[in-house]
Structure formats: C-alpha cells, structure tokens
Design an enzyme around this catalytic site. Structure first.
Site, PDB file in Angstrom:
ATOM      1  N   ALA A 113      -6.991  -2.195   9.753  1.00  0.00           N
ATOM      2  CA  ALA A 113      -5.698  -2.454   9.114  1.00  0.00           C
ATOM      3  C   ALA A 113      -5.018  -3.608   9.833  1.00  0.00           C
ATOM      4  O   ALA A 113      -5.466  -4.042  10.898  1.00  0.00           O
ATOM      5  CB  ALA A 113      -4.822  -1.211   9.185  1.00  0.00           C
ATOM      6  N   LYS A 114      -3.984  -4.131   9.274  1.00  0.00           N
ATOM      7  CA  LYS A 114      -3.161  -5.128   9.962  1.00  0.00           C
ATOM      8  C   LYS A 114      -1.796  -5.132   9.309  1.00  0.00           C
ATOM      9  O   LYS A 114      -1.661  -4.783   8.124  1.00  0.00           O
ATOM     10  CB  LYS A 114      -3.791  -6.524   9.803  1.00  0.00           C
ATOM     11  CG  LYS A 114      -3.406  -7.452  10.911  1.00  0.00           C
ATOM     12  CD  LYS A 114      -4.235  -7.174  12.156  1.00  0.00           C
ATOM     13  CE  LYS A 114      -3.885  -8.056  13.315  1.00  0.00           C
ATOM     14  NZ  LYS A 114      -4.832  -7.866  14.433  1.00  0.00           N
TER      15      LYS A 114
END
Ligand code: NAD
Length: 425
Positions: A113-114
C-alpha cells in the site's frame, strides 16, 4: 523531520508505467495467465479524500490525500505515507505496487500500500501538520488497522507523524493500538535497528553481490549518492566492512577523496551542519555532482531519488555493480542499456527491503508485546536479506534474466500462487 527539496528531475518517467513495464516482462517469463495478470496489475482499492484544515491564520485550506492498497493476498497491506507537494495518484499507485513486490521478495506476510497528502510540510507549522495528520488518520480509520493496512513513514514524514497517527487511531478505537503504524518512536513501540535498517539491507545486498562477482570488498571502491537515512547508513556499514567509499553526495553536491572518505566524520559533520555536507573538508567538492554516477568505481549506490540513471547517462556508467538504495533510481528505459554493458543491478525492491523487513519486526513485537534486542533484529534482518538475494540470484540464472526481472518474477510468482489458493469471487 529533516527534508530538503530535491533537485528537479529532467526526464522523469511516469512511475506507474515504469513499474508496469518490468511487471509485464516478468509476467511473460512466468507465463502468468491473463486473469491473474489483470488482478495483479490493478490496485485493490484507491481512496481519494479531501481534508479541510484550519490553518494557523484562521483560514481553511483543503488538502487532497490518497491511500492506495495494491494487494493484500499475502497479508495486511503495508506502506508509507508521503507528505509532498508533488504527490499524485499515479505515483502512489506505483509505490503501492512496489510495496507488494518488495514484501513478497523478502518473504514477509504483507501486501502493498502507499499513501500521500498533497501538501508542503516545509511551509506548514507543526500544529498544522499535526491537524492534517490526525484528520487523515480519522478519514481513513476504516482502511487502516493492524490487521488490515499498516502505514509507515515516507518522504516528508517521520517518527513524529507516526506517533500522531498511532495516537489518533488509538483514540478512535478507545484503546492503545501501537501495531497500526511502524516507524514509531522507541518509547511508543518502535523497533531497535529500524533507523539504520534500510542502509543495513543495502550493505548486505552489496556484499552478497560482490561475492557473486568475485570482488573482494577490501579491494573495492564505492560511490554513494544521497547522504540521508539510507545513503549515510549504507556508506558507514559498507566502510566498516572494508570497502573504500571514495565519493558521497547530497543536495549540496558530491564530495570526492581517492583515498577513501572517513564516513564517521562525514556523518558527524552533516549532523552538525543542518543535515548537509556543504563545506565538508574530508573530501574535495566535485564540479558537477551528477558526475558521481559516471565514476569508475566497483559499486554505485544511488540512495537519493528516483530516475537518476536514465537513457541520457546510462551508457556512461562505469560501475560494475549498482545497488539501488533509493526507490526507482533507474528508469525502465535505461534498464537495457545497463544490462548490455554487463553492469549488475541489485534492484530497489530487493536492495532497500531491509526497512520494511524491520518494520515487519516492529509490528511482530507490538503484537507480541515484547521488545527484541538490536542484535536479534539485525541478525534476523540480515538473514532475510541474504536469503532473498540468494533466491533472486537463483531465479535470474533459471530464467536467464537480470536480477531486477528475477526479483519481479519471485514476487509475482508468490503473490499469484497465494491468489490461486485464495481465489476471487
Ligand atoms: P532522506 O531524506 O533521509 O535523504 C535523502 C538524501 O538525498 C539527502 O542527503 C539529500 O540531501 C539527498 N539528495 C536530494 N537530492 C539530491 C540530489 N539531487 N543529488 C544528490 N543527493 C540528493 O531520504 P532517505 O530516507 O535516505 O531515502 C532515500 C531514498 O531511499 C528514497 O528514494 C526513498 O524512497 C528510499 N527508501 C528509503 C527507505 C527508508 O527506510 N528511509 C526505505 C526504502 C527506500
């Protein structure tokens, strides 16, 4: 938080396309079926939010923010949160996918994720940043969680922001949940060894690659671009293991000493000099900082920013080994030129995975409610990095591909296998 605006990038590639071009090559080698290809190329979830914040002068400003979860078949998604004026959805999507591959390469049970907030923290007060961080955490309360999605620091964020995120998430949950973020201050459950973990992983990857190239570290020369968290720790640890660091650089320029730079001294100097090497007297300042990349060294460690090795300079690179401390320092278009020259590249998703590995250890310790010693953290992360390198190396021979494509093959294969067992709807 110490962050200095990086120099503009001249021929910046779209980061998502850059990631996808490598993904496509690896998927072809693997013979990935179309269904799985389509699943893995698309992020699971993309959240865009607009956060109104009361600024210190009483005005209300709206900040656009993102969280992208690329994939979570291997476990809760993991990835940093970036505060930067140039953050955009494509960049966050690419970085989220990178996290999926990175976690899979080092075999830790996380997806990718980011997150990011389009803001300029250098022009905001601490109070404004705190309100923004807390509002972002509350807006994404349903997304974040120690079993679902675990943020960490990235560009423009550090321990301070992680403490606010952990505190806000805990308040909203009416209990302390320290496993919801990593990269926290030690007193809130941060792990020993996290600060130097990425540089340490770069050191382990470099030594593993030197061994394969039959280069004795004691006879090798190294150039390190970037002297922040990753670059300075990698340089120090490599120097401790016998390599000669002949050039280092930061935003103020590149500093060269053919007899080897005293890295300990450079680190102390930089700390006392507002985080820069300006006027460092242990080396000579080069006329053109970018020439660092083209020096005849054994090892080049780009540890500053993305897209520094491009079509424009790739054919001038003389290093025998490039170890990517930074994320995306080599543009996809430069890959072939570098490979044709016979330069070995330990790719970012392997070389700089020491950081996420120790983040994983932080999460494990938080869940155990037990603190490991620095020695245990280092031993375990070194082992993970060595094993990951060996696995990628073996794969590169099996498929007759570069280490970069091999790392993607290892990662995609793992995620695809997990997906085939778990299945879709
Ligand atoms: P940092 O902010 O601590 O340091 C960045 C360094 O790069 C500074 O010394 C800065 O002066 C220098 N720099 C900026 N522009 C430059 C230029 N044009 N030429 C030379 N030097 C320049 O950042 P960091 O945490 O060390 O991260 C560096 C890279 O490593 C980034 O790509 C980051 O995404 C990646 N990375 C970091 C971690 C981590 O744990 N910190 C983990 C994985 C990947």
């Amino acid at each position: 938080m110490e962050y200095i605006e990086p120099a503009p990038i001249t021929d910046k590639e779209n980061p998502f396309e850059s990631m996808m071009s490598r993904f496509i090559i690896a998927a072809k080698h693997l013979g990935l079926n179309e269904e799985t290809f389509n699943v893995l190329k698309s992020p699971d979830k993309q959240v865009i939010i607009n956060i109104p914040i009361t600024m210190d002068n009483g005005s209300i400003k709206v900040f656009e923010a993102y969280r992208v979860i690329h994939n979570n078949v291997l476990g809760p998604s993991k990835g940093g949160v970036r505060f930067d004026p140039h953050v955009n959805l494509d960049e966050v999507k690419a970085l989220a996918a990178w996290m999926t591959w990175k976690c899979a390469v080092v075999d830790i049970p996380f997806g990718g994720a980011k997150g990011g907030i389009c803001c300029n923290p250098r022009e905001m007060s601490s109070g404004e940043i705190e309100r923004l961080t807390r509002a972002y955490t509350t807006s994404l309360f349903d997304v974040f969680g120690p079993d679902t999605d675990i943020p960490a620091p990235d560009m423009g964020t550090g321990q301070r922001e992680m403490a606010w995120m952990m505190d806000q998430y805990s308040r909203n949950s009416s209990m302390t949940v320290n496993g919801v973020v990593t990269g926290k201050p030690a007193v809130l459950g941060g792990s020993e060894g996290r600060v130097e973990a990425t540089g340490r992983g770069v050191m382990v990857s470099t030594l593993s690659a030197l061994e394969k190239l039959k280069i004795n570290p004691y006879n090798s020369t190294v150039a390190v671009q970037g002297f922040g968290n990753v670059g300075s720790n990698a340089a120090q640890l490599l120097a401790e293991r016998g390599t000669k660091i002949i050039v280092i650089s930061d935003i103020t320029g590149a500093y060269y000493n053919k007899d080897g730079i005293d890295i300990e001294k450079a680190i102390i100097y930089s700390k006392d000099n507002k985080g820069t090497l300006e006027n460092f007297d242990g080396a000579e300042k080069m006329d053109h900082a970018d020439d660092l990349l083209m020096l005849p060294v054994d090892v080049l460690v780009p540890a500053a920013l993305e897209d520094v090795i491009t079509m424009k300079n790739a054919d001038k690179i003389q290093a025998r080994l490039i170890v990517e401390g930074a994320n995306g320092p080599t543009s996809a278009k430069a890959d072939d030129i570098i490979a044709e020259k016979g330069i070995v590249v330990v790719p970012d998703i392997l070389a700089n995975a020491g950081g996420v590995t120790v983040s994983y250890f932080e999460w494990v310790q938080n869940r155990l409610g037990y603190k490991w010693t620095r020695d245990r953290v280092n031993r375990r992360s070194d082992r993970i990095m060595r094993d990951a390198f060996a696995n990628v190396y073996k794969t590169s021979i099996k498929y007759d591909v570069t280490l970069r494509i091999a790392a993607y093959i290892v990662a995609i294969d793992k995620v695809a296998k997990a997906y085939s067992y778990r299945g879709g709807f």
